[in-house]
Design an enzyme around this catalytic site. Structure first.
Site, short mmCIF file in Angstrom:
data_model
loop_
_atom_site.label_atom_id
_atom_site.label_comp_id
_atom_site.label_asym_id
_atom_site.label_seq_id
_atom_site.Cartn_x
_atom_site.Cartn_y
_atom_site.Cartn_z
N THR A 183 -17.43 9.05 1.29
CA THR A 183 -17.54 8.06 2.36
C THR A 183 -18.98 7.61 2.46
OG1 THR A 183 -17.38 7.67 4.75
CG2 THR A 183 -17.71 9.95 4.04
N ALA B 135 -15.79 12.88 -6.31
CA ALA B 135 -15.04 13.94 -5.64
C ALA B 135 -14.44 14.92 -6.64
CB ALA B 135 -13.95 13.33 -4.76
N ARG C 296 0.84 -1.21 0.00
CA ARG C 296 0.00 0.00 0.00
C ARG C 296 0.87 1.25 0.00
NH1 ARG C 296 -2.09 -3.93 -0.02
NH2 ARG C 296 -2.05 -3.39 -2.20
N HIS D 61 -7.77 7.11 11.17
CA HIS D 61 -7.37 5.70 11.11
C HIS D 61 -5.86 5.51 10.95
CE1 HIS D 61 -11.74 4.78 9.70
NE2 HIS D 61 -11.65 4.98 10.99
#
EC number: 2.3.1.286
Length: 230
Positions: free
Chosen positions: A170, A214, A56, A104
């Protein structure tokens, strides 16, 4: 100068080329989420978990902020803007946003398993045997499933002071982040930008839905808000 609080999720970064939270089948890169994003998984197979996040991190370093990230940074010229993001990437910061709270965790940081406050910048892979100064293994600075969300109280405080709330990319289905909308003051305008919004107008007071991605929707909203401020 009014306070704008922006809640962002995976849809914010997807258009930069980052994969969203999980695939349609509920898997992360072919892994069950509990195999790669829980304390138990790290105990059971630390090399697998480390490599998952190493991949990632490598991917993150190959992508750039998109027009939505840049538009939010531009908004700071006219409003006090605080971004509360569920994303672990640094694309908001790279776009120029100065006040970003990561609920997070952050992919480009590592922390010690022996002391969670021992945090360092980490752009390279984290390998088994990479230790902090006190000899404890390093792990990704990520909030895994089953772990507390240490920044939640700060996020609540930020949201309570919003004059305008913007929600981008989200589902508002992942808790505790989804609960933040409950802490805004009555009458606060809410803008929800998502091509498949999970919230309907009329069900929440002062909610305006912008059913766009977005990259499509954020610049339009930002230009409108800047016009109101000038």
């Amino acid at each position: 100068m009014k306070n704008i609080v922006v809640l962002t999720g995976a849809g914010m970064s997807a258009e930069s080329g980052l994969k969203t939270f999980r695939d349609a089948d509920g898997l992360w890169e072919g892994h069950d989420v509990m195999e790669v994003a829980s304390p138990e998984a790290f105990e059971r197979n630390p090399e697998l978990v480390l490599e998952f996040y190493n991949q990632r991190r490598r991917q993150l370093l190959t992508v750039e902020p998109n027009d939505a990230h840049r538009a939010l940074a531009k908004l700071e010229e006219h409003y006090r803007v605080q971004i509360v993001t569920q994303n672990v990437d640094d694309l908001h910061e790279r776009a120029g946003s100065n006040h970003v709270l990561h609920l997070h965790g952050e992919l480009l940081k590592a922390r010690s398993v022996g002391n969670e406050s021992t945090i360092s910048i980490r752009r390279e892979d984290i390998l088994l045997g990479d230790l902090c100064e006190k000899g404890y293994q390093l792990r990704p600075h990520i909030v895994w499933f089953g772990e507390p969300v240490p920044m939640l109280d700060r996020a609540i405080n930020i949201t309570q002071n919003a004059d305008i709330l913007i929600i981008i990319g989200t589902s508002m289905q992942v808790y505790p982040a989804a609960s933040l909308i409950n802490f805004i003051n009555d009458g606060t305008p809410i803008y929800f930008i998502d091509p498949r919004p999970s919230i309907q107008e009329g069900r929440i007071q002062n909610l305006k839905i912008i059913p766009k991605t977005a990259v499509e929707g954020v610049p339009i909203l930002v230009d409108s808000l800047i016009d109101k401020a000038t």
